[in-house]
Write a protein that holds these residues in place. Structure first.
Motif, PDB file in Angstrom:
ATOM      1  N   THR A  39       0.098 -16.634   4.130  1.00  0.00           N
ATOM      2  CA  THR A  39      -1.209 -16.716   4.791  1.00  0.00           C
ATOM      3  C   THR A  39      -2.152 -15.694   4.161  1.00  0.00           C
ATOM      4  OG1 THR A  39      -0.698 -15.025   6.421  1.00  0.00           O
ATOM      5  CG2 THR A  39      -0.081 -17.290   6.993  1.00  0.00           C
ATOM      6  N   LEU A  40      -3.422 -15.805   4.497  1.00  0.00           N
ATOM      7  CA  LEU A  40      -4.391 -14.843   3.961  1.00  0.00           C
ATOM      8  C   LEU A  40      -4.065 -13.423   4.415  1.00  0.00           C
ATOM      9  CD1 LEU A  40      -7.920 -16.557   4.052  1.00  0.00           C
ATOM     10  CD2 LEU A  40      -6.504 -15.989   2.070  1.00  0.00           C
ATOM     11  N   VAL A  41      -3.619 -13.284   5.655  1.00  0.00           N
ATOM     12  CA  VAL A  41      -3.275 -11.948   6.163  1.00  0.00           C
ATOM     13  C   VAL A  41      -2.092 -11.378   5.387  1.00  0.00           C
ATOM     14  CG1 VAL A  41      -2.405 -10.679   8.174  1.00  0.00           C
ATOM     15  CG2 VAL A  41      -4.242 -12.365   8.456  1.00  0.00           C
ATOM     16  N   GLU A  42      -1.076 -12.203   5.188  1.00  0.00           N
ATOM     17  CA  GLU A  42       0.085 -11.751   4.397  1.00  0.00           C
ATOM     18  C   GLU A  42      -0.339 -11.415   2.964  1.00  0.00           C
ATOM     19  OE1 GLU A  42       3.345 -14.614   6.719  1.00  0.00           O
ATOM     20  OE2 GLU A  42       2.474 -15.235   4.822  1.00  0.00           O
ATOM     21  N   HIS A  43      -1.224 -12.257   2.442  1.00  0.00           N
ATOM     22  CA  HIS A  43      -1.674 -12.076   1.070  1.00  0.00           C
ATOM     23  C   HIS A  43      -2.463 -10.769   0.927  1.00  0.00           C
ATOM     24  CE1 HIS A  43      -2.591 -13.310  -2.968  1.00  0.00           C
ATOM     25  NE2 HIS A  43      -3.882 -13.159  -2.761  1.00  0.00           N
ATOM     26  N   GLU A  44      -3.293 -10.486   1.911  1.00  0.00           N
ATOM     27  CA  GLU A  44      -4.084  -9.247   1.881  1.00  0.00           C
ATOM     28  C   GLU A  44      -3.152  -8.041   1.908  1.00  0.00           C
ATOM     29  OE1 GLU A  44      -7.265  -8.983   4.903  1.00  0.00           O
ATOM     30  OE2 GLU A  44      -6.938  -6.808   4.783  1.00  0.00           O
ATOM     31  N   ARG A  45      -2.143  -8.131   2.753  1.00  0.00           N
ATOM     32  CA  ARG A  45      -1.176  -7.032   2.841  1.00  0.00           C
ATOM     33  C   ARG A  45      -0.496  -6.835   1.470  1.00  0.00           C
ATOM     34  NH1 ARG A  45       2.433  -8.685   7.096  1.00  0.00           N
ATOM     35  NH2 ARG A  45       0.524  -8.802   8.341  1.00  0.00           N
ATOM     36  N   ALA A  46      -0.143  -7.939   0.845  1.00  0.00           N
ATOM     37  CA  ALA A  46       0.512  -7.866  -0.473  1.00  0.00           C
ATOM     38  C   ALA A  46      -0.395  -7.183  -1.501  1.00  0.00           C
ATOM     39  CB  ALA A  46       0.887  -9.269  -0.942  1.00  0.00           C
ATOM     40  N   GLN A  47      -1.716  -7.388  -1.371  1.00  0.00           N
ATOM     41  CA  GLN A  47      -2.634  -6.750  -2.329  1.00  0.00           C
ATOM     42  C   GLN A  47      -2.698  -5.234  -2.120  1.00  0.00           C
ATOM     43  OE1 GLN A  47      -3.615  -8.717  -4.911  1.00  0.00           O
ATOM     44  NE2 GLN A  47      -2.287 -10.046  -3.684  1.00  0.00           N
ATOM     45  N   HIS A  48      -2.581  -4.826  -0.860  1.00  0.00           N
ATOM     46  CA  HIS A  48      -2.506  -3.389  -0.580  1.00  0.00           C
ATOM     47  C   HIS A  48      -1.272  -2.782  -1.266  1.00  0.00           C
ATOM     48  CE1 HIS A  48      -5.616  -3.808   2.535  1.00  0.00           C
ATOM     49  NE2 HIS A  48      -5.692  -2.483   2.497  1.00  0.00           N
ATOM     50  N   GLU A  49      -0.163  -3.492  -1.135  1.00  0.00           N
ATOM     51  CA  GLU A  49       1.092  -3.002  -1.758  1.00  0.00           C
ATOM     52  C   GLU A  49       0.958  -2.992  -3.281  1.00  0.00           C
ATOM     53  OE1 GLU A  49       4.172  -5.492  -0.095  1.00  0.00           O
ATOM     54  OE2 GLU A  49       3.481  -4.902   1.921  1.00  0.00           O
ATOM     55  N   MET A  50       0.376  -4.055  -3.787  1.00  0.00           N
ATOM     56  CA  MET A  50       0.173  -4.177  -5.234  1.00  0.00           C
ATOM     57  C   MET A  50      -0.658  -3.001  -5.744  1.00  0.00           C
ATOM     58  SD  MET A  50       0.505  -6.189  -7.935  1.00  0.00           S
ATOM     59  CE  MET A  50       0.208  -7.959  -8.036  1.00  0.00           C
ATOM     60  N   ALA A  51      -1.719  -2.677  -5.018  1.00  0.00           N
ATOM     61  CA  ALA A  51      -2.598  -1.573  -5.425  1.00  0.00           C
ATOM     62  C   ALA A  51      -1.813  -0.258  -5.443  1.00  0.00           C
ATOM     63  CB  ALA A  51      -3.797  -1.480  -4.482  1.00  0.00           C
ATOM     64  N   ARG A  52      -0.982  -0.057  -4.430  1.00  0.00           N
ATOM     65  CA  ARG A  52      -0.158   1.165  -4.385  1.00  0.00           C
ATOM     66  C   ARG A  52       0.799   1.223  -5.568  1.00  0.00           C
ATOM     67  NH1 ARG A  52      -0.888   1.164   1.228  1.00  0.00           N
ATOM     68  NH2 ARG A  52       0.471  -0.637   1.517  1.00  0.00           N
ATOM     69  N   ARG A  53       1.398   0.074  -5.855  1.00  0.00           N
ATOM     70  CA  ARG A  53       2.363  -0.001  -6.962  1.00  0.00           C
ATOM     71  C   ARG A  53       1.671   0.335  -8.298  1.00  0.00           C
ATOM     72  NH1 ARG A  53       6.651   1.342  -8.940  1.00  0.00           N
ATOM     73  NH2 ARG A  53       7.777  -0.079 -10.314  1.00  0.00           N
ATOM     74  N   TYR A  54       0.464  -0.230  -8.504  1.00  0.00           N
ATOM     75  CA  TYR A  54      -0.301   0.089  -9.721  1.00  0.00           C
ATOM     76  C   TYR A  54      -0.506   1.587  -9.822  1.00  0.00           C
ATOM     77  CZ  TYR A  54      -1.513  -4.702 -11.162  1.00  0.00           C
ATOM     78  OH  TYR A  54      -1.476  -5.988 -11.625  1.00  0.00           O
ATOM     79  N   LYS A  55      -0.838   2.199  -8.690  1.00  0.00           N
ATOM     80  CA  LYS A  55      -1.098   3.631  -8.673  1.00  0.00           C
ATOM     81  C   LYS A  55       0.159   4.402  -9.097  1.00  0.00           C
ATOM     82  CE  LYS A  55      -4.573   5.527  -6.892  1.00  0.00           C
ATOM     83  NZ  LYS A  55      -5.699   5.964  -6.046  1.00  0.00           N
ATOM     84  N   GLU A  56       1.298   4.015  -8.533  1.00  0.00           N
ATOM     85  CA  GLU A  56       2.573   4.654  -8.909  1.00  0.00           C
ATOM     86  C   GLU A  56       2.824   4.555 -10.409  1.00  0.00           C
ATOM     87  OE1 GLU A  56       4.996   3.284  -4.899  1.00  0.00           O
ATOM     88  OE2 GLU A  56       5.799   2.746  -6.880  1.00  0.00           O
ATOM     89  N   LEU A  57       2.471   3.388 -10.946  1.00  0.00           N
ATOM     90  CA  LEU A  57       2.738   3.148 -12.369  1.00  0.00           C
ATOM     91  C   LEU A  57       1.653   3.746 -13.273  1.00  0.00           C
ATOM     92  CD1 LEU A  57       3.763  -0.605 -12.000  1.00  0.00           C
ATOM     93  CD2 LEU A  57       5.323   1.267 -12.596  1.00  0.00           C
ATOM     94  N   GLY A  58       0.613   4.276 -12.650  1.00  0.00           N
ATOM     95  CA  GLY A  58      -0.480   4.857 -13.437  1.00  0.00           C
ATOM     96  C   GLY A  58      -1.364   3.817 -14.097  1.00  0.00           C
ATOM     97  N   VAL A  59      -1.375   2.597 -13.535  1.00  0.00           N
ATOM     98  CA  VAL A  59      -2.202   1.527 -14.109  1.00  0.00           C
ATOM     99  C   VAL A  59      -3.542   1.469 -13.368  1.00  0.00           C
ATOM    100  CG1 VAL A  59      -2.417  -0.980 -14.392  1.00  0.00           C
ATOM    101  CG2 VAL A  59      -0.221   0.153 -14.834  1.00  0.00           C
TER     102      VAL A  59
END
Lengths: 323, 323
Positions: free
Chosen positions: B119-139
């Protein structure tokens, strides 16, 4: 946000443009089939043939047979194009066309010298004579065309002031000879226009002659056709020439594959989507565009015939929601 | 008359869109040749490959070989596309790409359910996680995309208010995670937009978030691409995705022949003509578009490669006047 008209009229020129331009040959009955189908779309003006020298334009050698073969629908005007009195006599002799005269101006001296072998001043004088001759013959003049109004392959950029001046000449001629002109068409004959220029030129003409009945004839040579048409709509222009499927081409382009007149069904799609009435049934017109490709035997430039209409998609979505 | 920017940036996506979409096969060295030629046009951002499942997208099976083969030019950013971390790892492993992350939002629940199975809500949550993951990876994250911002084949028309809300969500996420976003791209993924809608949507976003850095990703499925781009320019949008020669296509169109992303050289032509700088050499880009047709082996949608540029004509006219 803008001056969008509520309603526009489209003069369909696809059959004339296409049959004239295509290397062909295309069977007469197929031409008739396409014109008859276009007659059923709600289009009210269709330019179907030109009466020109068959040696120069072999695709129009069967012009009389095409006119004889079509089925006239009430409410549709069927037009022919001619470049001299002999051509007009052929059109009249068919007994089946709506005979409307036009006068032809140009913003480019070099284009006029090249095409007509006369200067702009000589050409203007010839248009006065032409108008008088139409009057003698009892032929109404509904159209004045200004070719190369946005630029010219032989002369370059065209100043808006020059076009404004020609509009003035046309309006003076009409007043002098009591001509009730339907449209003054600003023609982007060689595909030089951008939407910014359309806004500026239409604005400049409007500033000087607020009541001049403007039409746009926009070639899509460089992919700006629909953007230019939208710019015209935003300036309140309510009459356009167009070509189903983008039939035709541009002899002035870099190469033969370049598009001709702006595509009718793409223009109707745009109007449908933004709430401007055209009186045209988009689905029926898209079917004509697909038929036109079949008739000429190769892909044509229009986009909606490939992309599909949104109305169809909305209906599908609504049906799915109900299911 | 308008808010036209003085200068725009174009993100070239032709190679990625084209090689992904074409039934092929296209030789790796020809892909490299086209990318190297595009590197010489003045384009500063070129998305050249995607790292996706080669079984699903056979045209991208040679992504690593393509990246290995290109000659990087200083000042050009070479981008890859990926849909998951494994794809990104492949991109990083090439050692030759500019690694920039993006987050992906959508204005359509049904499209998201269909594509992402959430769903859009699940998808939005996934983008938050994705953003955090990018940060961890320094991307760094430079792009947020809102798909189906103008309408959706599965959900229909999309209200501007919905898109404005998503822009708000993206800006909040960026503030929360201290992300310095280059662009929020409003994507007309399925070719629903009209120029009027572009003006209204960009206007609505601007009214609420005047400083949101907007970009437009405009599919030309229904022939509105350039008109939509001009509408964006008039609203001051200064970043566009585009595709040389119109490389690519639209899997959501009525049929396969429909165009993909708006054509880069047609957009550059428009900008050149109305005095907006792109930093791109139109002539060199048109040569690339002609090469692209040769590489894929069939005609591609762009218009300028057939119509020709006006600069060439102006030079010819000037030379004639001097002679």
């Amino acid at each position: 946000m803008s001056d969008l008209p509520k309603h526009i009229e489209i003069r369909e020129e696809g059959p004339r443009e296409g049959f004239q331009y295509e290397p062909g040959p295309i069977a007469t009955e197929r031409k008739i089939e396409l014109i008859d189908r276009l007659s059923d779309t709600g289009l009210r003006e269709i330019q179907i043939v030109s009466f020109v020298n068959p040696k120069a334009v072999p695709g129009m050698a069967d012009a009389e047979a095409v006119v004889a073969g079509i089925t006239r629908r009430p409410g549709v005007h069927y037009l022919g194009l001619w470049l001299n009195e002999k051509g007009m006599e052929r059109a009249v002799a068919t007994g089946k066309l709506d005979i409307k005269g036009s006068i032809l101006f140009s913003a480019s001296e070099r284009f006029t010298l090249r095409n007509q072998n006369r200067t702009l001043v000589e050409h203007e004088r010839a248009q006065h004579e032409m108008a008088r001759r139409y009057k003698e013959l009892g032929v109404p003049i509904d159209y004045a065309l200004i070719t190369a109004a946005f630029g010219c392959n032989f002369e370059g950029d065209v100043a808006a002031s020059k076009v404004v001046e020609i509009v003035g000449t046309i309006l003076a001629l009409c007043e002098e000879q009591e001509i009730d002109l339907s449209y003054i068409s600003l023609a982007d004959t060689m595909g030089w226009a951008t939407p910014l220029q359309v806004k500026r030129l239409v604005g400049a003409v409007r500033d000087r002659y607020p009541d001049a009945p403007l039409s746009l004839h926009l070639h899509d040579t460089r992919g700006m056709g629909i953007a230019n048409a939208f710019a015209g709509l935003e300036m309140g222009v309510a009459h356009f020439d167009a070509s189903a499927a983008g039939l035709g081409g541009c002899p002035f382009a870099g190469n033969r594959a370049a598009a001709g007149n702006v595509c009718t069904e793409d223009l109707v799609f745009l109007c449908d989507e933004i709430g401007i009435e055209t009186g045209v049934d988009l689905k029926a017109l898209v079917d004509c565009a697909i038929l036109a490709e079949e008739v000429v035997g190769h892909p044509l430039p229009g986009s909606i015939k490939s992309g599909g209409t949104l109305r169809t998609l909305r209906q599908k979505i609504a049906a799915g929601a109900r299911a």
